[in-house]
Design a protein around this motif. Structure first.
Motif, PDB file in Angstrom:
ATOM      1  N   SER A   1       0.805  -1.208   0.000  1.00 20.06           N
ATOM      2  CA  SER A   1       0.000   0.000   0.000  1.00 20.06           C
ATOM      3  C   SER A   1       0.846   1.270   0.000  1.00 20.06           C
ATOM      4  O   SER A   1       1.805   1.387   0.763  1.00 20.06           O
ATOM      5  CB  SER A   1      -0.916   0.000   1.218  1.00 20.06           C
ATOM      6  N   TYR A   2       0.451   2.233  -0.823  1.00 15.81           N
ATOM      7  CA  TYR A   2       1.108   3.537  -0.834  1.00 15.81           C
ATOM      8  C   TYR A   2       0.952   4.242   0.501  1.00 15.81           C
ATOM      9  O   TYR A   2       1.735   5.124   0.839  1.00 15.81           O
ATOM     10  CB  TYR A   2       0.510   4.414  -1.942  1.00 15.81           C
ATOM     11  N   TYR A   3      -0.075   3.876   1.263  1.00 13.36           N
ATOM     12  CA  TYR A   3      -0.384   4.559   2.514  1.00 13.36           C
ATOM     13  C   TYR A   3       0.575   4.180   3.647  1.00 13.36           C
ATOM     14  O   TYR A   3       0.630   4.856   4.657  1.00 13.36           O
ATOM     15  CB  TYR A   3      -1.810   4.234   2.948  1.00 13.36           C
ATOM     16  N   ASP A   4       1.320   3.103   3.462  1.00 22.40           N
ATOM     17  CA  ASP A   4       2.183   2.570   4.520  1.00 22.40           C
ATOM     18  C   ASP A   4       3.561   3.179   4.435  1.00 22.40           C
ATOM     19  O   ASP A   4       4.357   2.833   3.550  1.00 22.40           O
ATOM     20  CB  ASP A   4       2.264   1.045   4.390  1.00 22.40           C
ATOM     21  N   LEU A   5       3.913   4.058   5.353  1.00 20.52           N
ATOM     22  CA  LEU A   5       5.192   4.751   5.288  1.00 20.52           C
ATOM     23  C   LEU A   5       6.367   3.797   5.462  1.00 20.52           C
ATOM     24  O   LEU A   5       7.496   4.132   5.076  1.00 20.52           O
ATOM     25  CB  LEU A   5       5.251   5.892   6.295  1.00 20.52           C
ATOM     26  N   ASN A   6       6.133   2.630   6.033  1.00 17.08           N
ATOM     27  CA  ASN A   6       7.226   1.669   6.233  1.00 17.08           C
ATOM     28  C   ASN A   6       7.709   1.058   4.919  1.00 17.08           C
ATOM     29  O   ASN A   6       8.759   0.406   4.894  1.00 17.08           O
ATOM     30  CB  ASN A   6       6.770   0.560   7.179  1.00 17.08           C
ATOM     31  N   LEU A   7       6.963   1.277   3.852  1.00 17.08           N
ATOM     32  CA  LEU A   7       7.349   0.739   2.546  1.00 17.08           C
ATOM     33  C   LEU A   7       8.202   1.711   1.739  1.00 17.08           C
ATOM     34  O   LEU A   7       8.593   1.419   0.616  1.00 17.08           O
ATOM     35  CB  LEU A   7       6.091   0.378   1.746  1.00 17.08           C
ATOM     36  N   TYR A   8       8.481   2.864   2.349  1.00 18.24           N
ATOM     37  CA  TYR A   8       9.295   3.886   1.693  1.00 18.24           C
ATOM     38  C   TYR A   8      10.674   3.869   2.338  1.00 18.24           C
ATOM     39  O   TYR A   8      10.798   4.017   3.553  1.00 18.24           O
ATOM     40  CB  TYR A   8       8.657   5.258   1.845  1.00 18.24           C
ATOM     41  N   ARG A   9      11.706   3.730   1.525  1.00 12.58           N
ATOM     42  CA  ARG A   9      13.052   3.651   2.084  1.00 12.58           C
ATOM     43  C   ARG A   9      13.779   4.990   2.040  1.00 12.58           C
ATOM     44  O   ARG A   9      14.528   5.326   2.955  1.00 12.58           O
ATOM     45  CB  ARG A   9      13.875   2.607   1.320  1.00 12.58           C
ATOM     46  N   ASP A  10      13.588   5.742   0.982  1.00  9.03           N
ATOM     47  CA  ASP A  10      14.341   6.982   0.803  1.00  9.03           C
ATOM     48  C   ASP A  10      13.419   8.185   1.027  1.00  9.03           C
ATOM     49  O   ASP A  10      12.330   8.253   0.431  1.00  9.03           O
ATOM     50  CB  ASP A  10      14.940   7.043  -0.607  1.00  9.03           C
ATOM     51  N   TRP A  11      13.891   9.119   1.838  1.00 14.66           N
ATOM     52  CA  TRP A  11      13.091  10.276   2.227  1.00 14.66           C
ATOM     53  C   TRP A  11      13.847  11.565   1.961  1.00 14.66           C
ATOM     54  O   TRP A  11      15.064  11.630   2.168  1.00 14.66           O
ATOM     55  CB  TRP A  11      12.737  10.195   3.713  1.00 14.66           C
ATOM     56  N   GLY A  12      13.116  12.594   1.553  1.00 18.93           N
ATOM     57  CA  GLY A  12      13.688  13.915   1.473  1.00 18.93           C
ATOM     58  C   GLY A  12      13.745  14.552   2.851  1.00 18.93           C
ATOM     59  O   GLY A  12      13.250  13.997   3.838  1.00 18.93           O
ATOM     60  N   GLN A  13      14.292  15.750   2.919  1.00 26.54           N
ATOM     61  CA  GLN A  13      14.527  16.395   4.204  1.00 26.54           C
ATOM     62  C   GLN A  13      13.300  17.112   4.740  1.00 26.54           C
ATOM     63  O   GLN A  13      13.294  17.505   5.889  1.00 26.54           O
ATOM     64  CB  GLN A  13      15.693  17.399   4.082  1.00 26.54           C
ATOM     65  N   GLY A  14      12.282  17.288   3.943  1.00 24.88           N
ATOM     66  CA  GLY A  14      11.068  17.955   4.397  1.00 24.88           C
ATOM     67  C   GLY A  14      11.068  19.431   4.083  1.00 24.88           C
ATOM     68  O   GLY A  14      12.114  20.085   4.084  1.00 24.88           O
ATOM     69  N   THR A  15       9.888  19.951   3.845  1.00 26.33           N
ATOM     70  CA  THR A  15       9.701  21.382   3.624  1.00 26.33           C
ATOM     71  C   THR A  15       8.499  21.814   4.456  1.00 26.33           C
ATOM     72  O   THR A  15       7.470  21.134   4.477  1.00 26.33           O
ATOM     73  CB  THR A  15       9.529  21.705   2.130  1.00 26.33           C
ATOM     74  N   GLU A  16       8.638  22.915   5.139  1.00 26.58           N
ATOM     75  CA  GLU A  16       7.633  23.319   6.118  1.00 26.58           C
ATOM     76  C   GLU A  16       6.549  24.181   5.484  1.00 26.58           C
ATOM     77  O   GLU A  16       6.829  25.140   4.768  1.00 26.58           O
ATOM     78  CB  GLU A  16       8.294  24.087   7.259  1.00 26.58           C
ATOM     79  N   VAL A  17       5.321  23.824   5.785  1.00 23.72           N
ATOM     80  CA  VAL A  17       4.147  24.563   5.317  1.00 23.72           C
ATOM     81  C   VAL A  17       3.395  25.079   6.535  1.00 23.72           C
ATOM     82  O   VAL A  17       3.058  24.297   7.431  1.00 23.72           O
ATOM     83  CB  VAL A  17       3.232  23.665   4.466  1.00 23.72           C
ATOM     84  N   THR A  18       3.136  26.364   6.557  1.00 23.48           N
ATOM     85  CA  THR A  18       2.372  26.971   7.633  1.00 23.48           C
ATOM     86  C   THR A  18       1.182  27.707   7.032  1.00 23.48           C
ATOM     87  O   THR A  18       1.369  28.567   6.166  1.00 23.48           O
ATOM     88  CB  THR A  18       3.223  27.943   8.453  1.00 23.48           C
ATOM     89  N   VAL A  19      -0.008  27.358   7.493  1.00 22.77           N
ATOM     90  CA  VAL A  19      -1.231  27.986   6.999  1.00 22.77           C
ATOM     91  C   VAL A  19      -1.829  28.798   8.141  1.00 22.77           C
ATOM     92  O   VAL A  19      -2.194  28.235   9.175  1.00 22.77           O
ATOM     93  CB  VAL A  19      -2.229  26.941   6.484  1.00 22.77           C
TER      94      VAL A  19
END
Length: 123
Positions: free
Chosen positions: A103-121
């Motif tokens: 499942s795409y919804y399962d974060l455990n199936l993702y090995r490589d991650w970016g550093q993140g970008t912050e969104v503030t609304v």
């Protein structure tokens, strides 16, 4: 694969942002990709996913109709267009490459991650 997310920032409620995630390393066009987010004090959650061809997309229920994931394999980039933003969309947004079947919804199936970008609304 190395992933670099960008495009976050401060926006008023009802506004829009487009996040980008540039990839390098592995063959981008063969990768299934996803966007996740993590708000302060909360667990990381699935936002959207896209198949290697771009032909199949998935969205978390609360984002459906407001967010659009897309990709440009020629530019090795995946995008997340976010419209009608709400204060509850405030979070750090991460792009990730899915390395395992399931499942795409399962974060455990993702090995490589970016550093993140912050969104503030803001309200």
């Amino acid at each position: 694969v190395q992933l670099q997310a960008s495009g976050g920032g401060l926006v008023q409620a009802g506004g829009s942002l487009r996040l980008s995630c540039a990839a390098s390393g592995r063959t981008f066009s063969s990768l299934d990709l996803g966007w996740f987010r993590q708000a302060p004090g909360r667990e990381r959650e699935f936002v959207a996913g896209i198949s290697w061809s771009g032909g199949v997309t998935y969205y978390a229920g609360s984002m459906k109709g407001r967010f659009t994931i897309s990709r440009d394999n020629a530019r090795n980039t995946v995008y997340l267009q976010m419209n009608s933003l709400k204060p509850e969309d405030t979070a750090v947004y991460y792009c990730a490459a899915k390395s395992y079947s399931g499942s795409y919804y399962d974060l455990n199936l993702y090995r490589d991650w970016g550093q993140g970008t912050e969104v503030t609304v803001s309200s």
